[in-house]
Design a protein around this motif. Structure first.
Motif, PDB file in Angstrom:
ATOM      1  N   GLU A  77      -8.791  -9.987  11.095  1.00 25.31           N
ATOM      2  CA  GLU A  77      -9.010 -10.699   9.840  1.00 25.31           C
ATOM      3  C   GLU A  77      -8.826 -12.183  10.146  1.00 25.31           C
ATOM      4  OE1 GLU A  77      -6.622  -9.035   6.680  1.00 25.31           O
ATOM      5  OE2 GLU A  77      -7.818  -7.194   6.723  1.00 25.31           O
ATOM      6  N   ARG A 120      -7.126 -21.756   6.060  1.00 25.18           N
ATOM      7  CA  ARG A 120      -6.234 -22.319   5.035  1.00 25.18           C
ATOM      8  C   ARG A 120      -6.435 -23.827   4.895  1.00 25.18           C
ATOM      9  NH1 ARG A 120      -2.048 -18.681   3.891  1.00 25.18           N
ATOM     10  NH2 ARG A 120      -1.796 -17.007   5.426  1.00 25.18           N
ATOM     11  N   SER A 137       1.603 -16.128   2.429  1.00 24.70           N
ATOM     12  CA  SER A 137       2.453 -15.773   3.567  1.00 24.70           C
ATOM     13  C   SER A 137       2.785 -16.978   4.453  1.00 24.70           C
ATOM     14  CB  SER A 137       1.788 -14.669   4.405  1.00 24.70           C
ATOM     15  OG  SER A 137       0.652 -15.168   5.069  1.00 24.70           O
ATOM     16  N   ASP A 152      -7.329 -20.885   0.316  1.00 18.86           N
ATOM     17  CA  ASP A 152      -7.457 -20.155   1.588  1.00 18.86           C
ATOM     18  C   ASP A 152      -8.382 -18.971   1.364  1.00 18.86           C
ATOM     19  OD1 ASP A 152      -5.879 -18.118   0.369  1.00 18.86           O
ATOM     20  OD2 ASP A 152      -4.044 -19.000   1.136  1.00 18.86           O
ATOM     21  N   LYS A 169     -10.042 -15.112   3.502  1.00 14.73           N
ATOM     22  CA  LYS A 169     -10.069 -14.195   4.645  1.00 14.73           C
ATOM     23  C   LYS A 169     -11.500 -13.760   4.923  1.00 14.73           C
ATOM     24  CE  LYS A 169      -9.874  -9.968   4.060  1.00 14.73           C
ATOM     25  NZ  LYS A 169     -10.847  -8.841   4.051  1.00 14.73           N
ATOM     26  N   THR A 204     -10.422 -11.872  -1.892  1.00 14.13           N
ATOM     27  CA  THR A 204     -10.215 -12.306  -0.505  1.00 14.13           C
ATOM     28  C   THR A 204     -10.032 -13.824  -0.366  1.00 14.13           C
ATOM     29  OG1 THR A 204     -12.586 -12.533  -0.070  1.00 14.13           O
ATOM     30  CG2 THR A 204     -11.620 -10.360   0.342  1.00 14.13           C
ATOM     31  N   ARG A 213      -8.143 -17.502  -2.266  1.00 19.29           N
ATOM     32  CA  ARG A 213      -7.314 -18.089  -3.329  1.00 19.29           C
ATOM     33  C   ARG A 213      -8.072 -19.279  -3.905  1.00 19.29           C
ATOM     34  NH1 ARG A 213      -2.627 -16.772  -0.039  1.00 19.29           N
ATOM     35  NH2 ARG A 213      -1.394 -15.302  -1.260  1.00 19.29           N
ATOM     36  N   ARG A 270      -1.310  -9.695  -7.949  1.00 16.95           N
ATOM     37  CA  ARG A 270      -0.148  -9.564  -7.049  1.00 16.95           C
ATOM     38  C   ARG A 270       1.147  -9.952  -7.753  1.00 16.95           C
ATOM     39  NH1 ARG A 270      -3.484 -12.707  -3.372  1.00 16.95           N
ATOM     40  NH2 ARG A 270      -4.451 -11.364  -1.810  1.00 16.95           N
TER      41      ARG A 270
HETATM   42  N1  UDP Z   1      -6.154 -11.812   2.365  1.00 12.29           N
HETATM   43  C1  UDP Z   1      -7.034 -10.768   2.220  1.00 12.29           C
HETATM   44  N2  UDP Z   1      -6.690  -9.521   2.687  1.00 12.29           N
HETATM   45  C2  UDP Z   1      -5.508  -9.289   3.311  1.00 12.29           C
HETATM   46  C3  UDP Z   1      -4.599 -10.363   3.449  1.00 12.29           C
HETATM   47  C4  UDP Z   1      -4.954 -11.614   2.969  1.00 12.29           C
HETATM   48  O1  UDP Z   1      -8.124 -10.935   1.682  1.00 12.29           O
HETATM   49  O2  UDP Z   1      -5.251  -8.151   3.731  1.00 12.29           O
HETATM   50  C5  UDP Z   1      -6.516 -13.155   1.871  1.00 12.29           C
HETATM   51  C6  UDP Z   1      -5.690 -13.568   0.665  1.00 12.29           C
HETATM   52  O3  UDP Z   1      -6.338 -13.211  -0.533  1.00 12.29           O
HETATM   53  C7  UDP Z   1      -5.619 -15.062   0.828  1.00 12.29           C
HETATM   54  C8  UDP Z   1      -5.679 -15.281   2.348  1.00 12.29           C
HETATM   55  O4  UDP Z   1      -6.241 -14.095   2.885  1.00 12.29           O
HETATM   56  O5  UDP Z   1      -6.751 -15.686   0.247  1.00 12.29           O
HETATM   57  C9  UDP Z   1      -4.330 -15.553   2.973  1.00 12.29           C
HETATM   58  O6  UDP Z   1      -3.428 -14.529   2.591  1.00 12.29           O
HETATM   59  P1  UDP Z   1      -1.874 -14.585   3.027  1.00 12.29           P
HETATM   60  O7  UDP Z   1      -1.789 -14.500   4.512  1.00 12.29           O
HETATM   61  O8  UDP Z   1      -1.235 -15.743   2.380  1.00 12.29           O
HETATM   62  O9  UDP Z   1      -1.269 -13.223   2.554  1.00 12.29           O
HETATM   63  P2  UDP Z   1      -0.774 -12.695   1.127  1.00 12.29           P
HETATM   64  O10 UDP Z   1       0.060 -13.757   0.512  1.00 12.29           O
HETATM   65  O11 UDP Z   1      -2.045 -12.429   0.401  1.00 12.29           O
HETATM   66  O12 UDP Z   1      -0.026 -11.459   1.492  1.00 12.29           O
END
Ligand code: UDP
Length: 239
Positions: free
Chosen positions: A91, A95, A101, A176, A178, A198, A200, A216
């Motif tokens: 993945e 950002r 995360s 951000d 994915k 997918t 933000r 979430r």
């Molecule tokens: N994201 C996703 N699928 C995943 C994990 C993250 O589409 O399994 C996307 C999430 O929606 C955000 C970006 O990737 O736009 C970064 O996500 P982050 O690593 O901050 O994780 P999260 O807070 O969503 O657990």
């Protein structure tokens, strides 16, 4: 007319069906929502329609900008015909602003700008909870060659350069997102979806989340936020 064949795979938010050509599949977008590695489950009414139409618009935009995608055509409100790829089990997250995360892991302040944008890799493996990995882990696990790693980063950053101004025009900050890539006849192309599931998005006027963070974090008005994204991206309501 494309005939829908047998169910090939059912994921958390989509089903994949065979199409009438072995090189093609039909993606069906569900309303099911999951978060925190599927520990939280729910339904976002109308989400499948929004994600299908938003993905169509963004895949078309990226193709025009020179980023190859698996998109062929939208077949219905919830179905999209795509090229059948072998998914790269990485993945790719881009950002522009600190959130999620990244804020938690490194103690950075949510909302701070990241310039130049950051690209991260996560190992697509539900049993392991999709861990963050480095280029060296990609090599160790043999997930992709160094040339493919370079292409993943280049294509992700190119997509970001196309998507960021598109959302800005719609008064949305692309915080951000994915991406998932697949190999199609030896070529790396963008696959999966690009949607409020997918990405933000923060409303530029209010700073409010317009994406899956509303689900979430139990922020309320989840369906309304998805419909607003559809309206701003496609200029329509969900049919
Ligand atoms: N994201 C996703 N699928 C995943 C994990 C993250 O589409 O399994 C996307 C999430 O929606 C955000 C970006 O990737 O736009 C970064 O996500 P982050 O690593 O901050 O994780 P999260 O807070 O969503 O657990």
């Amino acid at each position: 007319m494309v005939t829908k064949g047998e169910l090939i795979y059912e994921g958390k938010a989509k089903k994949l069906f065979a199409a009438d050509h072995p090189d093609r599949v039909i993606q069906y977008f569900k309303d099911d929502a999951t978060a925190f590695n599927a520990q939280k489950r729910g339904t976002i009414v109308g989400k499948g329609v929004v994600n299908n139409k938003v993905s169509e618009r963004l895949f078309r935009l990226l193709e025009e900008g020179g980023v190859p995608t698996h998109f062929i055509e939208r077949l219905s409100d919830r179905e999209m015909l795509t090229k059948r790829v072998v998914i790269v089990p990485i993945e790719v997250v881009v950002r522009n602003i600190v959130a999620g995360s990244l804020a938690k892991r490194l103690g950075l302040k949510e909302g701070d700008t990241i310039d130049p944008p950051l690209v991260e890799f996560y190992y697509k493996n539900d049993a392991l909870g999709d861990p963050l990995i480095t280029d060296d882990h990609v090599r160790l696990l043999k997930l992709a060659t160094p040339a493919v790693v370079r292409d993943l980063k280049d294509l992700a950053l190119k997509a970001n350069r196309i998507l960021t101004p598109f959302f800005k025009e719609r008064k949305m900050l692309l915080v951000d997102f994915k991406l998932e890539f697949g190999v199609y006849h030896n070529k790396l192309i963008l696959a999966d979806e690009i949607s409020p599931d997918t990405c933000r998005f923060w409303d530029m006027a209010t700073g409010e989340s317009m994406d899956k963070d509303r689900f979430r974090k139990d922020l309320g008005k989840v369906e309304e936020a998805y419909q607003e994204v559809l309206r701003r991206v496609c200029g329509t309501e969900a049919g």
